[in-house]
Design an enzyme around this catalytic site. Structure first.
Site, PDB file in Angstrom:
ATOM      1  N   CYS A 113       0.817  -1.229   0.000  1.00 15.37           N
ATOM      2  CA  CYS A 113       0.000   0.000   0.000  1.00 15.37           C
ATOM      3  C   CYS A 113       0.842   1.266   0.000  1.00 15.37           C
ATOM      4  O   CYS A 113       0.334   2.351  -0.282  1.00 15.37           O
ATOM      5  CB  CYS A 113      -0.940   0.012   1.188  1.00 15.37           C
ATOM      6  SG  CYS A 113      -2.076  -1.363   1.185  1.00 15.37           S
ATOM      7  N   HIS A 252      -3.272   6.921   3.171  1.00 12.56           N
ATOM      8  CA  HIS A 252      -3.685   5.642   2.588  1.00 12.56           C
ATOM      9  C   HIS A 252      -5.081   5.315   3.104  1.00 12.56           C
ATOM     10  O   HIS A 252      -5.393   5.543   4.272  1.00 12.56           O
ATOM     11  CB  HIS A 252      -2.689   4.541   2.974  1.00 12.56           C
ATOM     12  CG  HIS A 252      -3.133   3.199   2.484  1.00 12.56           C
ATOM     13  ND1 HIS A 252      -3.530   2.998   1.185  1.00 12.56           N
ATOM     14  CD2 HIS A 252      -3.290   2.005   3.121  1.00 12.56           C
ATOM     15  CE1 HIS A 252      -3.887   1.740   1.035  1.00 12.56           C
ATOM     16  NE2 HIS A 252      -3.766   1.110   2.189  1.00 12.56           N
ATOM     17  N   ASN A 282      -9.878  -0.038  -0.201  1.00  6.93           N
ATOM     18  CA  ASN A 282      -8.408   0.012  -0.189  1.00  6.93           C
ATOM     19  C   ASN A 282      -7.890  -0.478  -1.546  1.00  6.93           C
ATOM     20  O   ASN A 282      -8.043  -1.650  -1.873  1.00  6.93           O
ATOM     21  CB  ASN A 282      -7.911  -0.876   0.958  1.00  6.93           C
ATOM     22  CG  ASN A 282      -6.395  -0.921   1.074  1.00  6.93           C
ATOM     23  OD1 ASN A 282      -5.673  -0.478   0.177  1.00  6.93           O
ATOM     24  ND2 ASN A 282      -5.907  -1.470   2.171  1.00  6.93           N
TER      25      ASN A 282
HETATM   26  N1  ACO Z   1     -18.621  -8.686   8.396  1.00  7.24           N
HETATM   27  C1  ACO Z   1     -19.086  -8.983   9.618  1.00  7.24           C
HETATM   28  N2  ACO Z   1     -18.297  -9.339  10.639  1.00  7.24           N
HETATM   29  C2  ACO Z   1     -16.984  -9.387  10.423  1.00  7.24           C
HETATM   30  C3  ACO Z   1     -16.417  -9.081   9.169  1.00  7.24           C
HETATM   31  C4  ACO Z   1     -17.292  -8.730   8.131  1.00  7.24           C
HETATM   32  N3  ACO Z   1     -16.872  -8.405   6.898  1.00  7.24           N
HETATM   33  N4  ACO Z   1     -15.073  -9.208   9.248  1.00  7.24           N
HETATM   34  C5  ACO Z   1     -14.788  -9.576  10.504  1.00  7.24           C
HETATM   35  N5  ACO Z   1     -15.947  -9.701  11.214  1.00  7.24           N
HETATM   36  C6  ACO Z   1     -16.145 -10.060  12.612  1.00  7.24           C
HETATM   37  C7  ACO Z   1     -14.989 -10.876  13.167  1.00  7.24           C
HETATM   38  O1  ACO Z   1     -15.126 -12.244  12.850  1.00  7.24           O
HETATM   39  C8  ACO Z   1     -15.141 -10.617  14.650  1.00  7.24           C
HETATM   40  O2  ACO Z   1     -16.162 -11.456  15.151  1.00  7.24           O
HETATM   41  P1  ACO Z   1     -16.010 -12.105  16.625  1.00  7.24           P
HETATM   42  O3  ACO Z   1     -15.941 -10.939  17.574  1.00  7.24           O
HETATM   43  O4  ACO Z   1     -17.241 -12.914  16.740  1.00  7.24           O
HETATM   44  O5  ACO Z   1     -14.744 -12.890  16.583  1.00  7.24           O
HETATM   45  C9  ACO Z   1     -15.643  -9.178  14.701  1.00  7.24           C
HETATM   46  O6  ACO Z   1     -16.171  -8.898  13.395  1.00  7.24           O
HETATM   47  C10 ACO Z   1     -14.564  -8.177  15.017  1.00  7.24           C
HETATM   48  O7  ACO Z   1     -13.441  -8.465  14.192  1.00  7.24           O
HETATM   49  P2  ACO Z   1     -12.140  -7.592  14.243  1.00  7.24           P
HETATM   50  O8  ACO Z   1     -11.077  -8.172  13.382  1.00  7.24           O
HETATM   51  O9  ACO Z   1     -11.829  -7.324  15.681  1.00  7.24           O
HETATM   52  O10 ACO Z   1     -12.705  -6.261  13.577  1.00  7.24           O
HETATM   53  P3  ACO Z   1     -11.999  -4.889  13.533  1.00  7.24           P
HETATM   54  O11 ACO Z   1     -12.879  -3.898  14.168  1.00  7.24           O
HETATM   55  O12 ACO Z   1     -10.567  -4.943  13.962  1.00  7.24           O
HETATM   56  O13 ACO Z   1     -12.010  -4.574  11.958  1.00  7.24           O
HETATM   57  C11 ACO Z   1     -10.518  -4.637  10.051  1.00  7.24           C
HETATM   58  C12 ACO Z   1     -11.325  -5.454  11.064  1.00  7.24           C
HETATM   59  C13 ACO Z   1     -11.511  -3.802   9.256  1.00  7.24           C
HETATM   60  C14 ACO Z   1      -9.777  -5.573   9.126  1.00  7.24           C
HETATM   61  C15 ACO Z   1      -9.532  -3.716  10.810  1.00  7.24           C
HETATM   62  O14 ACO Z   1      -8.837  -4.454  11.779  1.00  7.24           O
HETATM   63  C16 ACO Z   1      -8.535  -3.048   9.897  1.00  7.24           C
HETATM   64  O15 ACO Z   1      -8.875  -2.195   9.105  1.00  7.24           O
HETATM   65  N6  ACO Z   1      -7.222  -3.395  10.018  1.00  7.24           N
HETATM   66  C17 ACO Z   1      -6.160  -2.784   9.295  1.00  7.24           C
HETATM   67  C18 ACO Z   1      -6.055  -3.258   7.888  1.00  7.24           C
HETATM   68  C19 ACO Z   1      -4.919  -2.555   7.184  1.00  7.24           C
HETATM   69  O16 ACO Z   1      -4.411  -1.560   7.661  1.00  7.24           O
HETATM   70  N7  ACO Z   1      -4.466  -3.016   6.090  1.00  7.24           N
HETATM   71  C20 ACO Z   1      -3.352  -2.288   5.474  1.00  7.24           C
HETATM   72  C21 ACO Z   1      -2.481  -3.182   4.886  1.00  7.24           C
HETATM   73  S1  ACO Z   1      -3.128  -3.647   3.367  1.00  7.24           S
HETATM   74  C22 ACO Z   1      -1.850  -3.704   2.233  1.00  7.24           C
HETATM   75  O17 ACO Z   1      -0.780  -3.334   2.498  1.00  7.24           O
HETATM   76  C23 ACO Z   1      -2.115  -4.245   0.888  1.00  7.24           C
END
Ligand code: ACO
Length: 325
Positions: A113, A252, A282
């Site tokens: 990214c 980003h 993204n």
């Molecule tokens: N729909 C519904 N529920 C979901 C989904 C979805 N699409 N995805 C995950 N959940 C659930 C999980 O299973 C979890 O359920 P549980 O509590 O029963 O276990 C719950 O939602 C919470 O999951 P988390 O992973 O804690 O959710 P979070 O609030 O952290 O959001 C996310 C996840 C959006 C991925 C976030 O952590 C994020 O944006 N992380 C950073 C990603 C990033 O920066 N990427 C950059 C690198 S990419 C690159 O370089 C190419």
């Protein structure tokens, strides 16, 4: 006065829109979860003909026209991408062919990214050294090729696209005033591409044993916030520009909540951050490049403004630039 400045901008976005409601039919998710946890309403999906090089060349052509520079005066093409059409030729070489840029040296930079910013800083160094005068810098990714469409934790996040700039040696006080690139290889496992069986977008097709992206979102989230806010501070200090004088931050677009947390930590009001994640998700290396394009073309960044572009990605890799437009 000499400075290395962006003199033209271009972008390309596939027409096909994938909405949250379509995703609701594919995996156990909801429009409400996606919007509240990420800020994404829809994303673009490239079709078979829209390879990374196709999107990159479209964006580069627009940037060349915008800059009004003769294509034969381009002596360098650098593409930030982690989704090249194939291992080789590089996407940059395909762009050269499409643009008939006969006098350019061409190569890709792999920094996920942060790819556009690593490519921008690389090109800037070649121009600063006097080796080259005019470069095309592209951020392009067809990231949805790497998605397991059964994995709700990643398939709702990504989209495809490309953005490009022309970078030239100019006689003005406008341009890139500070750059910062840094890597944290010890966290490589937090986001990587592995090859195991996965479900392609077309649910009727057989499972494929091809590479796909695996992510540890929560761990990435924290490092993204810390490293991007640190990067903003570093380039502001290097350029001797006060945080209060930064008119716009082009971050980003990984998650709206990451952007909000970076704003808080950097003590820059979130309203000054340019956000288009709702429309595109993204787009990996294309995110910053397309956001920059839209920030300038919409008038959010005006002549004489100080602004920062900042990115974070798998590697882990961090990049930032402070620019006077
Ligand atoms: N729909 C519904 N529920 C979901 C989904 C979805 N699409 N995805 C995950 N959940 C659930 C999980 O299973 C979890 O359920 P549980 O509590 O029963 O276990 C719950 O939602 C919470 O999951 P988390 O992973 O804690 O959710 P979070 O609030 O952290 O959001 C996310 C996840 C959006 C991925 C976030 O952590 C994020 O944006 N992380 C950073 C990603 C990033 O920066 N990427 C950059 C690198 S990419 C690159 O370089 C190419």
């Amino acid at each position: 006065m000499h400075n290395i400045a962006i003199t033209g901008l271009g972008h390309y976005l596939p027409k096909r829109v994938l909405s949250n409601s379509e995703l609701e039919k594919m995996v156990e998710t909801s429009e409400e979860w996606i919007i509240s946890r990420t800020g994404i309403k829809e994303r673009r999906i490239a079709d078979k003909g829209e390879k990374t090089s196709f999107m990159a060349a479209k964006a580069a052509k627009e940037a060349i026209n915008d800059a009004g520079v003769d294509i034969q005066d381009i002596d360098l093409i650098v593409v930030g991408t982690t989704t090249p059409d194939s291992n080789f030729p590089s996407v940059a070489c395909w762009v050269q062919k499409e643009l008939n840029a006969k006098n350019a040296a061409c190569f890709d930079v792999s920094a996920a990214c942060s790819g556009f910013l690593f490519a921008l800083t690389t090109a800037k160094q070649y121009i600063s050294s006097g080796m080259f005068k005019n470069a095309i810098v592209v951020g392009a990714d067809k990231f949805t090729n790497l998605i397991d469409w059964n994995d709700r934790s990643t398939c709702v996040l990504f989209g495809d696209g490309a953005g490009a700039v022309v970078l030239s040696n100019t006689r003005s006080d406008h341009g890139i005033l500070a750059d910062y690139i840094h890597s944290l290889g010890e966290f490589g496992e937090f986001m990587q591409v592995i090859a195991e069986e996965r479900q392609p977008l077309d649910q009727k097709s057989k499972h494929l044993a091809v590479p796909y992206a695996l992510m540890r979102g929560q761990e990435l989230f924290k490092i993204a916030v810390n490293s991007m806010s640190d990067a903003v501070e570093i380039v502001a200090r290097k350029a001797k520009v006060k945080i209060d004088d930064i008119v716009c931050v082009v971050p980003h677009q990984a998650n709206d909540r990451i952007i909000a947390a970076v704003a808080k930590k950097s003590k820059i009001p979130k309203e000054r951050f340019f956000i288009n994640i709702d429309k595109y998700g993204n787009m990996s290396a294309a995110s910053c490049a397309v956001a920059l394009y839209e920030a300038v073309k919409s008038g959010r960044i005006k002549k004489g403004d100080y602004f920062v572009i900042v990115a974070f990605g798998a590697g882990l890799v961090v990049g930032a630039n402070l620019i006077k437009w």
